[in-house]
Design a protein around this motif. Structure first.
Motif, mmCIF file in Angstrom:
data_model
loop_
_atom_site.group_PDB
_atom_site.id
_atom_site.type_symbol
_atom_site.label_atom_id
_atom_site.label_comp_id
_atom_site.label_asym_id
_atom_site.label_seq_id
_atom_site.Cartn_x
_atom_site.Cartn_y
_atom_site.Cartn_z
ATOM 1 N N VAL A 1 48.460 65.386 -16.915
ATOM 2 C CA VAL A 1 47.314 64.627 -16.413
ATOM 3 C C VAL A 1 46.550 64.131 -17.639
ATOM 4 N N PRO A 2 46.602 62.832 -17.936
ATOM 5 C CA PRO A 2 46.056 62.358 -19.212
ATOM 6 C C PRO A 2 44.556 62.128 -19.215
ATOM 7 N N PHE A 3 43.956 62.002 -18.033
ATOM 8 C CA PHE A 3 42.536 61.664 -17.964
ATOM 9 C C PHE A 3 41.723 62.911 -17.661
ATOM 10 N N GLY A 4 40.798 63.238 -18.561
ATOM 11 C CA GLY A 4 40.021 64.456 -18.416
ATOM 12 C C GLY A 4 38.820 64.288 -17.523
ATOM 13 N N GLY A 5 38.186 65.412 -17.224
ATOM 14 C CA GLY A 5 36.962 65.400 -16.449
ATOM 15 C C GLY A 5 35.825 64.785 -17.251
ATOM 16 N N GLU A 6 35.082 63.919 -16.620
ATOM 17 C CA GLU A 6 34.015 63.172 -17.287
ATOM 18 C C GLU A 6 32.933 64.119 -17.778
ATOM 19 N N ASP A 7 32.529 63.927 -19.039
ATOM 20 C CA ASP A 7 31.413 64.698 -19.564
ATOM 21 C C ASP A 7 30.495 63.794 -20.373
#
Length: 276
Positions: free
Chosen positions: A71-77
């Motif tokens: 999963v290349p897209f991380g959780g937004e921070d």
């Protein structure tokens, strides 16, 4: 045994056969954001490669292990300031993680380990796996690569050097990339240690924190571009090296393979439930 450690490269027939043996499935996750001006934005590349090496070692040690697509897209921070960066809202990422687990668990693939390369994924992974534990008594551990990497650095470099080299955009990630993907490091853009500045009239103490009063700290709703414009915080990237990266990867792979083996030891082969 199938010829690949990647689930995506297995044929349907190979996957059906492998599923009957209840292998360990690694779920690599990362992010696509600012990793410093010198490093590739996709730290998911390192998570995926380390997961492959873990699968290779675990299988060689007798624990059949495969790697799911990363999963290349991380959780937004706080990295939304990065042009070209892509992140998922925490609620979106939670839905993705829930669906990945649902798809595996429905077929009895209960031996699962997250190989995580992004702090912004940690909360979602914890909440999703806790739900599985409470409802199905299945333990799904997560190996957060960089947290473990920080802990390993003093033993590799010594306490003093590790303290100077550790940070975002520094060790452990930059050294790991220098080892795994040296061609992706742009040394001409590599800065020295960041000198903390001031924002909102206060001294920057982190990506979303400012110092106040005598020894006090407050968190603020800023993005990293407001507080740490070059994405490097806490260390000196010029102290990173491929040699350090090789030592880190070797230890991370060993820890990951042991985690895979432990998941097998501590799960009931018939029900998949944890042996606690």
């Amino acid at each position: 045994m199938p010829s690949s450690y990647y689930l995506a490269e297995l044929s349907a027939a190979e996957m059906r056969e492998a599923a009957t043996r209840k292998p360990v499935i690694l779920l690599p996750m990362g992010s696509f954001e600012d990793q410093g001006p010198h490093a590739p934005m996709g730290d998911y590349l390192s998570a995926a490669r380390i997961a492959e090496l873990i699968a290779e070692k675990a299988t060689a040690d007798g624990v059949e292990t495969y790697v799911a697509p990363v999963v290349p897209f991380g959780g937004e921070d706080f990295f939304g300031y990065m042009p070209g960066g892509i992140a998922l809202a925490q609620s979106t990422l939670r839905a993705v993680v829930d669906d990945m687990l649902r798809c595996l668990l429905r077929h009895g693939l209960t031996r699962i380990v997250f190989i995580n390369g992004h702090a912004g994924n940690c909360g979602v992974i914890n909440d999703a796996t806790q739900k599985v534990w409470l409802e199905q008594e299945i333990v799904i551990p997560a190996l957060y690569l960089w947290r473990v990497g920080y802990g390993l650095l003093p033993g590799i470099l010594g306490k003093d050097v590790a303290a100077k080299s550790s940070g975002h955009g520094c060790d452990p990630l930059t050294s790991v990339v220098l080892h795994l993907f040296p061609h992706l490091i742009k040394s001409q853009y590599m800065p020295g240690p960041t000198v903390p500045g001031k924002v909102w009239g206060l001294q920057v103490t982190g990506f979303t924190s400012l110092g106040i009063g005598e020894g006090g700290t407050i968190t603020v709703p800023f993005e990293g571009g407001d507080t740490v414009p070059n994405g490097v915080w806490g260390g000196d990237p010029t102290l990173c090296s491929a040699e350090t990266g090789a030592a880190l990867v070797e230890k991370l792979v060993a820890i990951g393979a042991e985690t895979a083996a432990h998941v097998v030891r501590q799960s009931d082969p018939k029900t998949g439930k944890a042996i606690v």
